[in-house]
Design an enzyme around this catalytic site. Structure first.
Site, PDB file in Angstrom:
ATOM      1  N   ASP A 137     -18.730 -10.685  17.940  1.00 49.72           N
ATOM      2  CA  ASP A 137     -17.353 -10.589  17.475  1.00 49.72           C
ATOM      3  C   ASP A 137     -17.033  -9.099  17.352  1.00 49.72           C
ATOM      4  O   ASP A 137     -17.527  -8.418  16.463  1.00 49.72           O
ATOM      5  CB  ASP A 137     -17.216 -11.317  16.127  1.00 49.72           C
ATOM      6  CG  ASP A 137     -15.773 -11.313  15.612  1.00 49.72           C
ATOM      7  OD1 ASP A 137     -15.004 -10.418  16.005  1.00 49.72           O
ATOM      8  OD2 ASP A 137     -15.444 -12.196  14.806  1.00 49.72           O
ATOM      9  N   LYS A 161      -5.909  -8.262  15.213  1.00 48.40           N
ATOM     10  CA  LYS A 161      -6.294  -7.015  14.554  1.00 48.40           C
ATOM     11  C   LYS A 161      -5.928  -5.805  15.435  1.00 48.40           C
ATOM     12  O   LYS A 161      -4.789  -5.592  15.715  1.00 48.40           O
ATOM     13  CB  LYS A 161      -7.781  -7.055  14.216  1.00 48.40           C
ATOM     14  CG  LYS A 161      -8.236  -8.377  13.559  1.00 48.40           C
ATOM     15  CD  LYS A 161      -7.662  -8.586  12.176  1.00 48.40           C
ATOM     16  CE  LYS A 161      -7.799 -10.015  11.663  1.00 48.40           C
ATOM     17  NZ  LYS A 161      -9.133 -10.531  11.580  1.00 48.40           N
TER      18      LYS A 161
HETATM   19  C1  LIG Z   1      -9.643 -11.838  11.504  1.00 47.22           C
HETATM   20  C2  LIG Z   1     -10.947 -12.037  12.089  1.00 47.22           C
HETATM   21  C3  LIG Z   1     -11.277 -13.215  12.741  1.00 47.22           C
HETATM   22  C4  LIG Z   1     -10.317 -14.371  12.837  1.00 47.22           C
HETATM   23  O1  LIG Z   1      -9.211 -14.062  13.626  1.00 47.22           O
HETATM   24  P1  LIG Z   1      -7.798 -14.759  13.428  1.00 47.22           P
HETATM   25  O2  LIG Z   1      -6.973 -14.164  14.509  1.00 47.22           O
HETATM   26  O3  LIG Z   1      -7.322 -14.439  12.052  1.00 47.22           O
HETATM   27  O4  LIG Z   1      -8.001 -16.219  13.596  1.00 47.22           O
HETATM   28  C5  LIG Z   1     -12.528 -13.323  13.302  1.00 47.22           C
HETATM   29  N1  LIG Z   1     -13.423 -12.326  13.208  1.00 47.22           N
HETATM   30  C6  LIG Z   1     -13.143 -11.174  12.590  1.00 47.22           C
HETATM   31  C7  LIG Z   1     -14.172 -10.095  12.540  1.00 47.22           C
HETATM   32  C8  LIG Z   1     -11.904 -10.995  11.995  1.00 47.22           C
HETATM   33  O5  LIG Z   1     -11.648  -9.862  11.359  1.00 47.22           O
END
Ligand SMILES: *Cc1c(COP(=O)(O)O)cnc(C)c1O
Length: 374
Positions: free
Chosen positions: A166, A191
């Site tokens: 991720d 993000k």
């Molecule tokens: C925000 C986030 C997610 C989830 O993403 P969404 O677009 O809110 O569903 C997954 N992993 C990380 C590291 C995040 O910061």
């Protein structure tokens, strides 16, 4: 290959369009006339395809897929697993990912082990033949632990598991896990990729076309692909990724070492700091530390005071936007981490997580100075 900043803005925005627009058209349609190359937007849409191609190009992978959220992207990756399979994940994980793995995936008969993935011996001791997937965040969220991606890829491949990273914290501008041996990269497009707090989106890029096909099948079967309009917004936001992040990171580096010198601040978590135990490893596998800083205050009341008094840092969850924000992981972004999780005891209300935007650094520092005063 051309440089990243060039790739962000130079691509064919309108393949096969006879008007040759500079910005991509939004194919706001659910169906396409048959016979033709497309039939139904759930299965494929030109605006989403353009975004997906761009995601793959930026991560250096064979296949990119765009989903309705970061969680939808992670769900699609988890759908590669079947009952009886095992998943091993970083214990310091985004709260929503923790909830998905521990409360939904386990219901489907997938076993989930959480471990500190910055500890390779602990990972090696736990990994077994039943594991099909290793899911990692580095830097982790919110404690910014650094995990060795090349070593983890080897450990995962030894037991025939995929390594998924991720990469939402750094974006493809600062870290490319596929180049280090990972099989899949996940993004919460909400993000840094989007950067403007106006899209909820997710992305997955696979190293091989074969794995991409499996995920495309899942995307179509479940129907969690990103809508044409959101795809267009994300594609547009991404054009300024390098520009934004350069500025955000420069301010974040300055603020991280400044925060360290403030008497009310007990500890700062940011991989660029000389004291950070993963600093050297991080420097080898990434091109910067990003724009998110976690820090612990001397009391919960102080942390609350900072949240109450700040004027420049919006109190919101999420990170990576052009505007600065501040939040309390224990009660906000990580509220969904279950009580029994190993990481829970570290999530004290004294901890704040800051996302640094593109505002004037002087204004941000002045605001923090005031907010930190008792
Ligand atoms: C925000 C986030 C997610 C989830 O993403 P969404 O677009 O809110 O569903 C997954 N992993 C990380 C590291 C995040 O910061």
């Amino acid at each position: 290959m051309t440089d990243f900043a060039t790739r962000l803005v130079q691509f064919d925005a309108s393949p096969n369009d006879r008007y040759r627009p500079s910005s991509s058209p939004i194919y706001q349609t659910s169906t396409f006339r048959l016979p033709g190359p497309l039939d139904y937007t759930r299965s494929g849409n030109p605006t989403r395809s353009l975004l997906e191609t761009q995601l793959a190009r930026l991560e250096g992978g064979a296949c990119g897929l765009a989903f309705s959220s970061g969680m939808a992207a992670i769900t699609a990756v988890c759908d590669l697993l079947a009952s009886g399979d095992g998943l091993l994940a970083s214990e310091d994980l985004y709260g929503g990912s923790h909830r998905l793995l521990s409360q939904l995936l386990t219901r489907r008969g997938v076993t989930v082990d959480f471990v500190d993935t910055s500890d390779l011996e602990a990972v090696a001791a736990l990994l077994g033949e039943h594991h099909r997937l290793v899911l990692v965040e580095t830097p982790s969220n919110p404690f910014q632990r650094i995990s060795d991606l090349a070593a983890l890829a080897n450990l995962a491949h030894d037991v025939n598991a995929w390594l998924a990273v991720d990469n939402s914290f750094l974006s493809p501008y600062l870290q490319n896990p596929l180049a280090l041996g990972a099989d899949l990269v996940i993004q919460s497009g909400t993000k840094f990729l989007c950067g403007h707090s106006n899209v909820t989106a997710g992305g997955v890029v696979s190293r091989t076309a074969e794995l991409g096909e499996k995920l495309a099948f899942i995307q179509n079967a479940i129907g969690n692909g990103l809508s044409p309009f959101e795809s267009w917004l994300l594609l547009d936001g991404m054009k300024t990724l390098a520009l934004r992040l350069d500025r955000q990171q420069e301010s974040a580096r300055w603020l991280a070492s400044w925060l360290q010198r403030q008497p009310a601040v007990r500890r700062v978590y940011y991989p660029d700091l000389p004291e950070h135990p993963g600093r050297e490893l991080h420097r080898r596998q990434a091109r910067g530390s990003g724009a998110v800083i976690s820090f612990e205050l001397d009391s919960a009341a102080r942390a609350q005071g900072v949240l109450d008094r700040t004027r420049r840092f919006a109190c919101t969850v999420s990170f990576g936007a052009v505007h600065s924000s501040l939040e309390q992981p224990a009660l906000m972004s990580h509220a969904s981490v279950p009580e029994e999780a190993s990481i829970r005891r570290l999530l004290t209300p004294r901890l704040l997580r800051m996302s640094v935007g593109i505002e004037s650094l002087a204004d941000l520092q002045e605001d923090l100075t005031r907010a930190l005063r008792a």
